[in-house]
Enzyme design. Structure first.
Site, PDB file in Angstrom:
ATOM      1  N   GLY A 132       0.899   2.039  -2.831  1.00 45.97           N
ATOM      2  CA  GLY A 132       0.692   2.719  -1.546  1.00 45.97           C
ATOM      3  C   GLY A 132       0.271   4.165  -1.777  1.00 45.97           C
TER       4      GLY A 132
ATOM      5  NE  ARG B 202      -7.695  21.987  -6.670  1.00 49.91           N
ATOM      6  CZ  ARG B 202      -6.798  22.950  -6.846  1.00 49.91           C
ATOM      7  NH1 ARG B 202      -5.549  22.640  -7.135  1.00 49.91           N
ATOM      8  NH2 ARG B 202      -7.153  24.216  -6.745  1.00 49.91           N
ATOM      9  CB  ALA B 203      -2.848  19.191 -11.228  1.00 47.27           C
ATOM     10  CB  VAL B 204      -4.891  14.990 -13.996  1.00 48.06           C
ATOM     11  CG1 VAL B 204      -5.500  14.237 -15.181  1.00 48.06           C
ATOM     12  CG2 VAL B 204      -3.448  14.539 -13.758  1.00 48.06           C
TER      13      VAL B 204
ATOM     14  NE  ARG C  61       1.830  -2.018  -2.951  1.00 46.14           N
ATOM     15  CZ  ARG C  61       1.744  -1.387  -1.766  1.00 46.14           C
ATOM     16  NH1 ARG C  61       0.907  -1.797  -0.864  1.00 46.14           N
ATOM     17  NH2 ARG C  61       2.512  -0.337  -1.510  1.00 46.14           N
TER      18      ARG C  61
ATOM     19  CG  ASP D  97       9.461  -0.044  -9.454  1.00 40.01           C
ATOM     20  OD1 ASP D  97      10.099   0.518 -10.341  1.00 40.01           O
ATOM     21  OD2 ASP D  97       9.461  -1.278  -9.253  1.00 40.01           O
TER      22      ASP D  97
ATOM     23  CB  THR E  79       5.994   6.272  -4.082  1.00 36.32           C
ATOM     24  OG1 THR E  79       6.611   5.541  -3.023  1.00 36.32           O
ATOM     25  CG2 THR E  79       7.075   6.711  -5.052  1.00 36.32           C
TER      26      THR E  79
ATOM     27  CG  ASP F 204       8.618   3.818  -0.638  1.00 33.88           C
ATOM     28  OD1 ASP F 204       8.306   4.135   0.524  1.00 33.88           O
ATOM     29  OD2 ASP F 204       8.191   2.786  -1.203  1.00 33.88           O
TER      30      ASP F 204
ATOM     31  CG  ASP G  79      11.071   3.626  -4.652  1.00 33.55           C
ATOM     32  OD1 ASP G  79      10.426   4.474  -5.292  1.00 33.55           O
ATOM     33  OD2 ASP G  79      10.624   2.497  -4.386  1.00 33.55           O
TER      34      ASP G  79
ATOM     35  NE  ARG H 210      13.937   4.205  28.609  1.00 36.66           N
ATOM     36  CZ  ARG H 210      12.703   4.432  29.004  1.00 36.66           C
ATOM     37  NH1 ARG H 210      11.927   5.236  28.309  1.00 36.66           N
ATOM     38  NH2 ARG H 210      12.233   3.860  30.080  1.00 36.66           N
TER      39      ARG H 210
ATOM     40  N   GLY I  33       9.919   2.777   3.515  1.00 39.12           N
ATOM     41  CA  GLY I  33      10.809   2.985   2.370  1.00 39.12           C
ATOM     42  C   GLY I  33      11.032   1.728   1.557  1.00 39.12           C
ATOM     43  NE  ARG I  34       7.480  -1.184  -1.879  1.00 46.47           N
ATOM     44  CZ  ARG I  34       6.361  -1.866  -1.651  1.00 46.47           C
ATOM     45  NH1 ARG I  34       6.394  -3.163  -1.496  1.00 46.47           N
ATOM     46  NH2 ARG I  34       5.201  -1.255  -1.600  1.00 46.47           N
TER      47      ARG I  34
HETATM   48  O1  F6P Z   1       5.622   2.068  -1.141  1.00 46.84           O
HETATM   49  C1  F6P Z   1       5.067   2.772  -0.079  1.00 46.84           C
HETATM   50  C2  F6P Z   1       5.097   1.938   1.177  1.00 46.84           C
HETATM   51  O2  F6P Z   1       4.524   2.707   2.224  1.00 46.84           O
HETATM   52  C3  F6P Z   1       6.463   1.397   1.588  1.00 46.84           C
HETATM   53  O3  F6P Z   1       7.262   2.361   2.237  1.00 46.84           O
HETATM   54  C4  F6P Z   1       6.066   0.242   2.472  1.00 46.84           C
HETATM   55  O4  F6P Z   1       7.069  -0.743   2.514  1.00 46.84           O
HETATM   56  C5  F6P Z   1       4.839  -0.289   1.791  1.00 46.84           C
HETATM   57  O5  F6P Z   1       4.303   0.785   1.031  1.00 46.84           O
HETATM   58  C6  F6P Z   1       3.775  -0.810   2.720  1.00 46.84           C
HETATM   59  O6  F6P Z   1       2.761  -1.331   1.936  1.00 46.84           O
HETATM   60  P1  F6P Z   1       1.314  -1.774   2.457  1.00 46.84           P
HETATM   61  O7  F6P Z   1       0.422  -0.586   2.365  1.00 46.84           O
HETATM   62  O8  F6P Z   1       0.908  -2.829   1.493  1.00 46.84           O
HETATM   63  O9  F6P Z   1       1.494  -2.257   3.854  1.00 46.84           O
END
Ligand code: F6P
Length: 353
Positions: free
Chosen positions: A11, A21-23, A78, A109, A131, A133, A135, A168, A176-177
């Site tokens: 993602g 850019r830094a690389v 991916r 990851d 990322t 996330d 995570d 409400r 965040g997966r």
């Molecule tokens: O890993 C980043 C992320 O945005 C997660 O938070 C989310 O679950 C996933 O990617 C969504 O992936 P996609 O872009 O394949 O819908």
């Protein structure tokens, strides 16, 4: 070292461009040229009709005007084909044929798994955590997390205004997966009354009780932050809850959406609840100052390490200090559930329900 490669995978995350850019510019300052691969590991496989589709030489001008831009100009993907050994070997051969002596892989990851497979084949790699996330616990922060929080907070502040006007509750789903980091930090920053994350078991009944109690205590708006992965830590018997009220008959317990969770909380608590899914808004937008700075420092550090002959590692940050750890260690570093429980306690204390 004369030539390195860089790619972004998984993602996208705000700040990836600043890291590329830094690389590139750190490389140029050391007479190292950089090849950018498009669409993550797909670019390394070079299966497009023309090479330009797969990679390009990144000159200093090529990365001009990118530090502030969200997304990744190298594009990302991916790449399932990269799970196959024969494709990993093909990638190493392609890298060697281009005279590339080290590869910087920016992502989460899954990206690190790809990099680790190249390391296993003896190719020098370095991971940079990109990322939203956040995570991977080996690093305090990954690039993109801070911007994603800012975006979520800005939107939730708006939702709070309208919630208060209508008295409400709002269930706001954040990304965040399988990790609750975005949800917990967002909840704390927004003064949310409830937070649901994958690391902590939770029930619809308890949540509804808290909503009832907050409303009885005069709370006119109620924000519930729901991490997308929290559906996996739900302990309630959803089928039994749905069977108990004909308004819930349409809900499929095996495929719970945010709006069905909101609907069940509404019926169990007797308090109106609406659902909002923030979705991809959290992944787009210009990177925050913190993400730009982190990306610049990490991209620079990654190339310094490669130039010094240090590879097979992922860079990270502890406090103000940049660190590196073996890439296998980085990809297996999960967030401590106790940290999540402590954050949740703090959020609930601050909510004053
Ligand atoms: O890993 C980043 C992320 O945005 C997660 O938070 C989310 O679950 C996933 O990617 C969504 O992936 P996609 O872009 O394949 O819908």
């Amino acid at each position: 070292m004369k030539r390195i490669g860089v790619l972004t995978s998984g993602g996208d995350a705000p700040g990836m461009n600043a890291a590329i850019r830094a690389v590139v510019r750190t490389g140029l300052s050391r007479n190292i040229s950089t090849i950018g691969f498009r669409r993550g590991y797909n670019g390394l496989l070079m299966q497009s009709a023309s090479n330009q589709e797969d990679f390009l030489v990144l000159t200093s001008r090529e990365v001009s005007g990118t530090v502030h831009r969200g997304g990744t100009f190298l594009m990302t993907a991916r790449c399932l084909a990269f799970l196959e050994k024969e494709n990993q070997i093909k990638a190493v051969n392609n890298l060697n044929s281009l005279g590339i002596e080290g590869l910087v892989c920016i992502g989460g990851d899954g990206t690190y798994h790809g990099a680790a497979s190249l390391k296993e084949l003896g190719f020098p790699v370095i991971g940079i955590p990109g990322t939203i996330d956040n995570d991977m616990s080996y690093t305090d922060y990954s690039i993109g997390f801070d911007t994603a929080l800012d975006t979520a907070i800005e939107n939730i502040d708006r939702i709070r205004d309208t919630c208060g006007s209508h008295e409400r509750g709002s269930l706001v789903t954040v990304m965040g997966r399988n990790c609750g980091e975005i949800a917990l930090s967002t909840a704390l920053a927004c003064g949310a009354e409830v937070v649901m994350v994958p690391e902590i078991p939770w029930s619809l009944e308890e949540t509804a009780e808290r909503v009832k109690w907050a409303a009885m205590n005069g709370k006119s708006s109620l924000i519930m932050i729901f991490a997308e992965g929290a559906v996996n830590s739900l302990t309630s018997d959803v089928a039994a809850i749905c069977a108990g009220d004909e308004r819930l008959q349409g809900i499929n317990p095996a495929h719970l959406s945010s709006s069905s969770i909101a609907q069940m909380i509404e019926i169990l608590s007797g308090h109106e609840v609406r659902a909002t899914v923030l979705g991809y808004t959290q992944r787009g937008g210009n990177p925050s100052a913190k993400d730009r700075i982190l990306a610049g420092r990490m991209g620079n550090y990654a190339v310094q390490l490669l130039a010094e002959g240090i590879h097979g590692v992922a860079v990270g940050v502890h406090g103000e200090e940049l660190i590196h750890v073996p890439i296998e260690e980085a990809m297996n570093s999960r967030i401590d559930p106790q940290k999540a429980r402590d954050m949740k306690d703090l959020i609930e204390t601050m909510a004053g329900v």
